[in-house]
Every structure is written in structure tokens, then in C-alpha cells.
Enzyme design. Structure first.
Site, PDB file in Angstrom:
ATOM      1  N   ARG A  41     -37.378 -15.900 -15.635  1.00 41.24           N
ATOM      2  CA  ARG A  41     -38.140 -17.052 -16.143  1.00 41.24           C
ATOM      3  C   ARG A  41     -39.495 -16.619 -16.681  1.00 41.24           C
ATOM      4  NH1 ARG A  41     -36.220 -22.163 -14.806  1.00 41.24           N
ATOM      5  NH2 ARG A  41     -34.484 -22.075 -13.346  1.00 41.24           N
ATOM      6  N   GLU A 216     -24.697  -6.075  12.287  1.00 35.50           N
ATOM      7  CA  GLU A 216     -25.951  -5.625  11.663  1.00 35.50           C
ATOM      8  C   GLU A 216     -27.038  -5.582  12.722  1.00 35.50           C
ATOM      9  OE1 GLU A 216     -26.609  -7.094   7.474  1.00 35.50           O
ATOM     10  OE2 GLU A 216     -25.477  -8.751   8.315  1.00 35.50           O
ATOM     11  N   ASP A 235     -21.688 -16.576   4.917  1.00 35.89           N
ATOM     12  CA  ASP A 235     -22.281 -15.357   4.353  1.00 35.89           C
ATOM     13  C   ASP A 235     -21.338 -14.158   4.457  1.00 35.89           C
ATOM     14  OD1 ASP A 235     -24.454 -13.831   3.250  1.00 35.89           O
ATOM     15  OD2 ASP A 235     -24.895 -13.064   5.256  1.00 35.89           O
ATOM     16  N   HIS A 240     -16.449 -11.324   2.888  1.00 38.33           N
ATOM     17  CA  HIS A 240     -16.237  -9.929   3.283  1.00 38.33           C
ATOM     18  C   HIS A 240     -15.128  -9.783   4.337  1.00 38.33           C
ATOM     19  CE1 HIS A 240     -19.788  -9.218   1.047  1.00 38.33           C
ATOM     20  NE2 HIS A 240     -20.687  -9.365   2.003  1.00 38.33           N
TER      21      HIS A 240
HETATM   22  C1  BG6 Z   1     -24.345  -9.499   2.101  1.00 39.00           C
HETATM   23  C2  BG6 Z   1     -24.890 -10.565   2.985  1.00 39.00           C
HETATM   24  O1  BG6 Z   1     -23.253  -9.989   1.360  1.00 39.00           O
HETATM   25  O2  BG6 Z   1     -23.919  -8.404   2.882  1.00 39.00           O
HETATM   26  C3  BG6 Z   1     -26.019 -10.043   3.856  1.00 39.00           C
HETATM   27  O3  BG6 Z   1     -25.371 -11.646   2.199  1.00 39.00           O
HETATM   28  C4  BG6 Z   1     -25.567  -8.799   4.604  1.00 39.00           C
HETATM   29  O4  BG6 Z   1     -26.457 -11.030   4.775  1.00 39.00           O
HETATM   30  C5  BG6 Z   1     -24.945  -7.805   3.639  1.00 39.00           C
HETATM   31  O5  BG6 Z   1     -26.703  -8.244   5.232  1.00 39.00           O
HETATM   32  C6  BG6 Z   1     -24.332  -6.644   4.378  1.00 39.00           C
HETATM   33  O6  BG6 Z   1     -23.928  -5.691   3.433  1.00 39.00           O
HETATM   34  P1  BG6 Z   1     -23.793  -4.162   3.847  1.00 39.00           P
HETATM   35  O7  BG6 Z   1     -23.248  -3.505   2.622  1.00 39.00           O
HETATM   36  O8  BG6 Z   1     -25.173  -3.697   4.207  1.00 39.00           O
HETATM   37  O9  BG6 Z   1     -22.862  -4.128   5.023  1.00 39.00           O
END
Ligand code: BG6
Length: 480
Positions: A41, A216, A235, A240
Site C-alpha cells: 500500500r 513448537e 492454523d 498441515h
Molecule cells: C504456519 C503457522 O503455517 O506454520 C504458524 O501459521 C506455525 O503458526 C508455522 O508457527 C510452523 O511452520 P514450521 O515450518 O516452522 O514448522
């Protein structure tokens, strides 16, 4: 070709996209003539954008900056402002792209990367369509890349998919789930279908259960604005984890064609047993790490889950009755993603006759990150005059075997878009099937008001998640 990054001055471009493109350049994998145009933007000069990119690459690239390589890469970077709120807001961008493409003798093939919040997908695509940025049929190729999460729920995902479909045909649409670009995730199919040892065991006759973990150590960080609207189920699980589940559970495809592979993955999602009504409370646990509500940007009364653990069944012939336990969370003991396939124990005779001292069942563990590789736990006789049996690990480490750093997921995925290969991208039907399956859980949670279980930051999660698996006589693998 031209890569146009909407959200070009944003976090994703800074941390992932520009470093990935730089590494592709260093590897000589970018097309010889290319322009990468960041769009945002706010006005920014090309030089300021190159400096923004340099800082991102310096901080996040897997390789350090090489001065000569950087110079040639930086020469292909540009920036243009655009305002998607105004009807003619893309006109300056269009004019700028025409000039850049003319000066650099580019074909006009364009990839539009929407590195934007999901709420901006529809307005941006509508503007692209209305301003005739997208050629269909003949003429220069146009592709669009959108990031997960595609929407907030099934309805918004459909609305996004509809809007994109008004402007682009399905083969022009690349929906990114970056897990699919990880080397170790791509290796799941190789491991299963390029070896004869594992595949005969991957079914209800030999497998007791499967665990999939995406843990994580980090908290929500600076992303509260997004995360407060999402939570762990939207998320990580909806995309995933269901993708990982599809890869580990799918039938062998009859070819490696993109749609054949994606059809088989879709079958798994379609075979997921619905979790509905009170079964949700018994099979899905959520939790929030203590301190989450104090994070910057988080509602002090937030009911957003930072952890989910669930038990899932795939109601097909291969997996009938085999539970899949999924868990993901932020602020756990450690950062680790893996899939472990727990085989059934040997009969309780011979070496396994002692009820007080049962042998450990074989476990195949696919380590997705950070210590990429896989291991197989087997029982072995300890050397000595007596028959003493110990569990030992056969272990494969990518780093030790292949050396060097593996390409980042975004490198592979960007390369595939340029090559027009959609295998590692999510098709519309898969995205919507996954949403359909998680919706009853989201809907039920939205009606509940009882406090969420909390867990200590740096722990393995709440007691409720432990009970979920232990009530079935099994235990979570330790988070290492
Ligand atoms: C993302 C999520 O898709 O994947 C995040 O939005 C997450 O919240 C991340 O931390 C984890 O990815 P990776 O590759 O670090 O395992």
C-alpha cells in the site's frame, strides 16, 4: 517471467519468499530473465525495497549473502504501490509491470503471489480480474498463489475459492501449505512406495496406532492479530496435520501425476470419521498456554486454543479401527514435528512371555524437523551369556547422509509454480473437505463457555491431552 508479490513488504516476503528466491538464484534455478515486483500500500523506491530484501536475506536465508550473487539478484527486484480499495487502484502497478517487462524483454507470464491475510484474497483477486491482469486460455500465462489458511471456515473458504475461480482456472491456482514443500514431507511417499519393507505393514493388521506431532517451543510472538482469529485447529490441524495424515495413510497412486496423487490424498480426507456432538468432547482436547493472555495483542479473556490433541479414525478398509492421535501446540517443551507408526506387539510367548516385562513394540518414527530423518525401533539381544533383550534404534539422519542444508520448503514450492507443477499444492476439493471435517468442532467450541484447560509454557501440554491417549491404553511419544 514476472513474480508479483502482493504483501511484498510484509513479514512472509521478508522471512521466507525473498530468501527462497535468492537461494534459487544462487542455485541457478531461476529463469534467466525474471522480475520480482513487491507490491504494497505504501510507496517505496526500488532501492529501499532492495535494502528491505537484503536485510531479510541476511537474517533468514539458509546461505549467507554472496556479494556478486546479491548484485545480480537485486537487479531483478522492483517495488510498486497499489491500492486495492480504489477502482483504478491497480493502474499504476499495471503500467509499471508493462515497462519492466518491456525493458527486460520478459514474456508477460506472471505469477501473482497473495502474501496477504486471507480477508484480502477476495478483494485482491476481484481487482486483478476487473483490471484484466489475468489472461485465460491463450496469451501470456497467469498464475496465482494463495497461502493457507484458505478462509476462516467452510463458508469463507468457499467464497475465496469462488472468487479465485472467477478470475483463474483451477490449473492456474496454487494453494500453498508449506509443509508439503518440506523435504522430509516429500520423503513420506518415497519411503512408503520406493521400499518394499514398510508398505506391507501399513494397515490395520500390523499397525496399532499412529501419532502425528507438530510441537513448537515458540509462543504466538508478534502474530496475535492473526492467531486470535485462528487458533491451533485452524492454523495447523485443518491444513498441515491433515495433509500429513493424508500422505501417511493414502493408497498407492497409480502414477505420480499431480491429480492422481491429489485424488488419493482426498480419499483419505473423505474417509475421516466425522467427529460430532458429544464425541467432540471425548476425542478433541484443546488447551491454552499459561501467559498466552498476557501476550501483546491478545485479548485478556481470550478463549483461543494454542494446543489441540485429537483422536481420529479413517473409516476405510486399510485403516479400520486404527486410531490416529494428532497433537499440536505452541510453547511446548521443544520444537519437533514427527510421525510415529506404532506396530502391534509380538505374541505374548517366547521372548515376550513375561507379562511384567513386555517387549517394546516396533515404532517407525519419521522425523520431519528439526533432526530430519527416520528411525526404526527394534528389539535386539544384548551381547552376553543370558538372553537379555534391549530396544535399539536403526537411525537415518539426512544431515549425516547427505550433508549440507536442505532447500527450504518455499524454494521447492516457488520452483514448482514456475514449472507449472501443482502436485505439492492443495486442490480446492481437499481444502473444502478438510474444512467440512473440522467445522463441527469449531461450531461446538463456539457454544462452550467453560474455562479452557491451561498448560505451563515449556511443558508437554495439559493433563487432558495425556488422558486422551492414556484412556486407550497408549502413551504419547516423549517430546524430545
Ligand atoms: C504456519 C503457522 O503455517 O506454520 C504458524 O501459521 C506455525 O503458526 C508455522 O508457527 C510452523 O511452520 P514450521 O515450518 O516452522 O514448522
Amino acid at each position: 517471467m514476472t513474480i508479483v508479490i502482493f504483501g511484498g513488504a510484509g513479514d512472509l516476503a521478508h522471512r521466507k519468499l525473498l530468501p527462497a528466491l535468492y537461494n534459487l538464484h544462487v542455485d541457478g534455478l531461476l529463469p534467466p530473465r525474471i522480475a520480482i515486483v513487491g507490491v504494497g500500500r505504501k510507496e517505496m523506491t526500488d532501492d529501499a525495497y532492495r535494502e528491505f530484501a537484503r536485510q531479510g536475506v541476511a537474517q533468514f536465508s539458509r546461505r549467507p549473502i554472496d556479494a556478486a550473487a546479491w548484485q545480480t539478484f537485486a537487479a531483478s527486484l522492483f517495488f510498486s504501490a497499489a491500492d486495492i480499495d480504489r477502482e483504478a487502484g491497480l493502474a499504476p502497478l499495471g503500467a509499471r509491470l508493462d515497462i519492466i517487462e518491456h525493458e527486460r524483454h520478459l514474456s508477460g507470464d506472471r505469477t501473482y503471489y497473495l502474501a496477504l491475510p486471507a480477508s484480502l484474497f477476495v478483494p485482491t483477486v476481484k481487482r486483478l480480474h476487473a483490471a484484466r491482469f489475468v489472461a485465460r486460455g491463450g496469451g501470456p500465462a497467469a498464475r496465482v498463489i494463495v497461502e493457507k489458511p484458505i478462509g476462516h471456515d467452510l463458508d469463507s473458504a468457499r467464497a475465496i475459492n469462488d472468487a479465485i475461480a472467477d478470475a483463474f482456472d483451477e490449473p492456474q491456482i496454487y494453494r500453498i501449505d508449506h509443509y508439503l514443500g518440506k523435504e522430509t514431507v516429500q520423503n513420506i511417499l518415497v519411503m512408503r512406495f520406493a521400499n518394499s519393507i514398510f508398505e506391507p505393514l501399513f494397515n490395520h493388521k500390523y499397525v496399532d496406532h499412529v501419532q502425528i506431532t507438530v510441537a513448537e517451543a515458540e509462543g504466538v510472538g508478534t502474530r496475535a492479530g492473526y492467531y486470535e482469529q485462528a487458533g491451533a485447529l485452524r492454523d495447523i490441524v485443518q491444513n498441515h496435520m491433515l495433509q500429513l495424515l493424508s500422505l501417511v495413510a493414502m493408497e498407492p497412486p497409480h502414477s505420480l501425476d499431480a491429480d492422481v496423487v491429489r485424488d488419493e490424498k482426498l480419499e483419505v480426507l473423505q474417509s475421516l470419521r466425522p467427529i460430532e456432538g458429544p464425541a467432540i468432547d471425548a476425542n478433541v482436547v484443546r488447551g491454552q498456554y499459561a501467559g498466552y493472555r498476557d501476550e501483546p495483542g491478545v485479548d485478556p479473556a481470550s478463549r483461543i486454543e494454542t494446543l489441540v490433541a485429537l483422536q481420529v479414525f479413517i473409516d476405510n478398509w486399510r485403516w479400520a479401527g486404527v486410531p490416529f492421535f494428532l497433537r499440536t501446540g505452541k510453547r511446548l517443551t521443544t520444537r519437533t514435528s514427527d510421525i510415529s507408526v506404532h506396530l502391534k506387539g509380538v505374541p505374548p510367548i517366547l521372548f515376550n512371555a513375561d507379562a511384567a516385562n513386555r517387549l517394546e513394540p516396533n515404532i517407525l518414527t519419521i522425523r520431519l524437523q528439526p533432526d530430519e530423518g527416520f528411525s526404526l525401533g527394534i528389539s535386539s539381544k544384548k551381547p552376553g551369556p543370558r538372553v537379555e533383550i534391549a530396544p535399539v534404534q536403526m537411525d537415518f539422519h539426512y544431515g549425516a547422509q547427505f550433508g549440507g542444508s536442505s532447500p527450504e520448503a518455499y524454494e521447492r514450492l516457488l520452483l514448482d509454480v514456475m514449472a507449472g507443477d501443482p502436485t505439492l499444492f492443495m486442490r480446492r476439493d481437499a481444502v473444502e473437505t478438510a474444512w467440512r471435517w473440522v467445522m463441527p468442532v469449531l461450531d461446538r467450541w463456539a457454544t462452550q463457555t467453560d474455562p479452557l484447560p491451561t498448560y505451563r509454557a515449556g511443558s508437554c501440554g495439559p493433563a487432558e491431552a495425556v488422558r486422551l491417549i492414556e484412556s486407550t491404553g497408549r502413551t504419547w511419544r516423549a517430546l524430545e
